[in-house]
Write an enzyme that holds these catalytic residues in place. Structure first.
Site, PDB file in Angstrom:
ATOM      1  N   ARG A 180       0.904  -1.198   0.203  1.00  0.00           N
ATOM      2  CA  ARG A 180      -0.002   0.006  -0.043  1.00  0.00           C
ATOM      3  C   ARG A 180       0.751   1.264  -0.241  1.00  0.00           C
ATOM      4  O   ARG A 180       0.532   2.302  -0.582  1.00  0.00           O
ATOM      5  CB  ARG A 180      -1.051   0.043   1.193  1.00  0.00           C
ATOM      6  N   SER A 268     -22.336 -34.595 -13.316  1.00  0.00           N
ATOM      7  CA  SER A 268     -22.062 -34.740 -14.672  1.00  0.00           C
ATOM      8  C   SER A 268     -23.421 -35.104 -15.275  1.00  0.00           C
ATOM      9  O   SER A 268     -24.488 -35.577 -14.695  1.00  0.00           O
ATOM     10  CB  SER A 268     -21.185 -36.244 -14.410  1.00  0.00           C
ATOM     11  N   LYS A 274     -20.907 -39.123  -9.961  1.00  0.00           N
ATOM     12  CA  LYS A 274     -19.999 -38.214  -9.918  1.00  0.00           C
ATOM     13  C   LYS A 274     -20.207 -36.953  -8.984  1.00  0.00           C
ATOM     14  O   LYS A 274     -21.196 -36.380  -8.773  1.00  0.00           O
ATOM     15  CB  LYS A 274     -19.406 -37.468 -11.125  1.00  0.00           C
ATOM     16  N   ASN A 276     -17.583 -34.008  -8.645  1.00  0.00           N
ATOM     17  CA  ASN A 276     -16.334 -33.289  -9.225  1.00  0.00           C
ATOM     18  C   ASN A 276     -16.094 -32.087  -8.250  1.00  0.00           C
ATOM     19  O   ASN A 276     -16.934 -31.432  -7.900  1.00  0.00           O
ATOM     20  CB  ASN A 276     -16.631 -32.621 -10.645  1.00  0.00           C
ATOM     21  N   ARG A 307       7.004   8.066 -22.291  1.00  0.00           N
ATOM     22  CA  ARG A 307       5.417   7.541 -22.178  1.00  0.00           C
ATOM     23  C   ARG A 307       5.490   6.582 -23.331  1.00  0.00           C
ATOM     24  O   ARG A 307       5.859   6.933 -24.381  1.00  0.00           O
ATOM     25  CB  ARG A 307       4.494   8.588 -22.331  1.00  0.00           C
TER      26      ARG A 307
END
Length: 343
Positions: A180, A268, A274, A276, A307
């Site tokens: 910061r 699934s 399943k 997952n 720049r």
């Protein structure tokens, strides 16, 4: 990003903080602070500063005109200044944006937006670490099989596993706090970055603006992009740490390992049995995406002379996506930890 993909890998809160509307608000705050700080030292009149402040507070943009200006000029500021001048009496128009350049507006606006994003990150990192500590309190002494080089190794504890996920998060939180001071600073350099356009008032105006905008004071840094690159590197570390956690969870929830289960896993279309590890998988994908974009962002360190339009545009193409994806990683990691069930 499409709406469907955003539902999986996006972050609405971070996206709002980086939206066109949020950027416009930050740019208007810059112009208001510039006018007021300039009036404090006599660079513009107090009457002009008051008129500019009123114009910025009641401003209703013509978005189509701003978009056309962006396409034409590669920056939105010239079109924005043109619109703002329509809301000012003729005698006050020269005071608007006096001494400043587009990069001053855009870079300072970015810092105002990033300050809010970092606040979200800090809250989420603290919450995630607390959730991991709670798991360690409940299951830290429970044993599980360790794996090295993808092979069965020796017995370890859940406390050790959870520490390997949580300790880097503490380091990242400290790094965010320290960043910061070096990152969230005012940008005010004028056309070529030497404050010469402010007729000797540049340092005083910058100090007044920094105080009004709650940013740190800095010399012009328009071609010094190492703080931006450092932010990108830290984002890659945060996302990478969460990706490691996701990879571990995906492996530990394999049916053949079954060291943990996840409540509410993904389904699934073809295999009803399943469950997952969707959130874990997405953490891995986001970690790899942010790491790749970090390398791209580092390319933007190469600014030609005072720049670079190319390097600057490259930042815009990469940093916002990195900020969103890192936010999504923190959001999904919290959800993943809440899903974990250890026997």
């Amino acid at each position: 990003m499409t709406a469907l993909l955003s539902a999986l890998t996006g972050d609405p809160e971070i996206e709002d903080l980086l939206s066109d509307e949020a950027q416009l608000g930050a740019m208007l705050a810059f112009e208001r602070a510039l006018a007021e700080a300039s009036a404090d030292c006599g660079f513009v009149s107090a009457e002009a500063a008051g008129a500019i402040a009123a114009a910025t507070e009641n401003f209703a943009p013509d978005w189509a005109e701003l978009a056309a200006g962006m396409a034409r000029d590669s920056v939105v500021v010239p079109a924005l200044v043109k619109q703002l001048k329509r809301h000012l009496a003729e005698e006050h128009r020269p005071a608007l944006h006096k001494g400043a350049t587009s990069q001053d507006v855009i870079d300072t606006a970015l810092m105002l937006q990033v300050a809010k994003v970092l606040g979200v990150y800090e809250t989420r990192l603290s919450s995630l670490f607390a959730a991991l500590e709670e798991l360690a309190h409940l299951h830290g002494d429970t044993t599980l099989m360790a794996h090295t080089r993808m092979q069965v190794a020796l017995r370890t504890t859940w406390g050790a596993k959870l520490a390997s996920w949580g300790e880097p998060l503490q380091r990242h939180l400290r790094a965010l706090s320290g960043m910061r001071r070096s990152l969230l600073v005012i940008q005010l350099g004028g056309p070529v970055g030497d404050r010469g356009s402010f007729e000797g008032f540049g340092d005083a105006i910058a100090a007044g603006m920094a105080k009004r905008l709650d940013l740190g004071l800095a010399t012009p840094w328009q071609a010094q992009r190492d703080p931006i690159a450092a932010l990108g590197n830290l984002l890659a570390l945060i996302a990478g740490t969460l990706g490691k956690m996701g990879a571990d969870v995906a492996l530990l929830t394999q049916n053949e390992v079954a060291a943990m289960t996840l409540e509410g896993g993904g389904g699934s279309s073809a295999m009803a049995h399943k469950s997952n590890p969707v959130n874990a998988e997405v953490l891995v994908a986001l970690a790899r995406q942010v790491a790749g974009l970090s390398g791209t962002l580092n390319q933007a360190l190469v600014h030609e002379n005072e720049r670079s339009g190319a390097a600057w545009t490259l930042e815009w193409l990469t940093l916002p996506q990195m900020l969103v994806s890192t936010g999504a990683s923190l959001r999904l990691a919290q959800r993943l930890v809440e899903q974990i069930r250890i026997a």
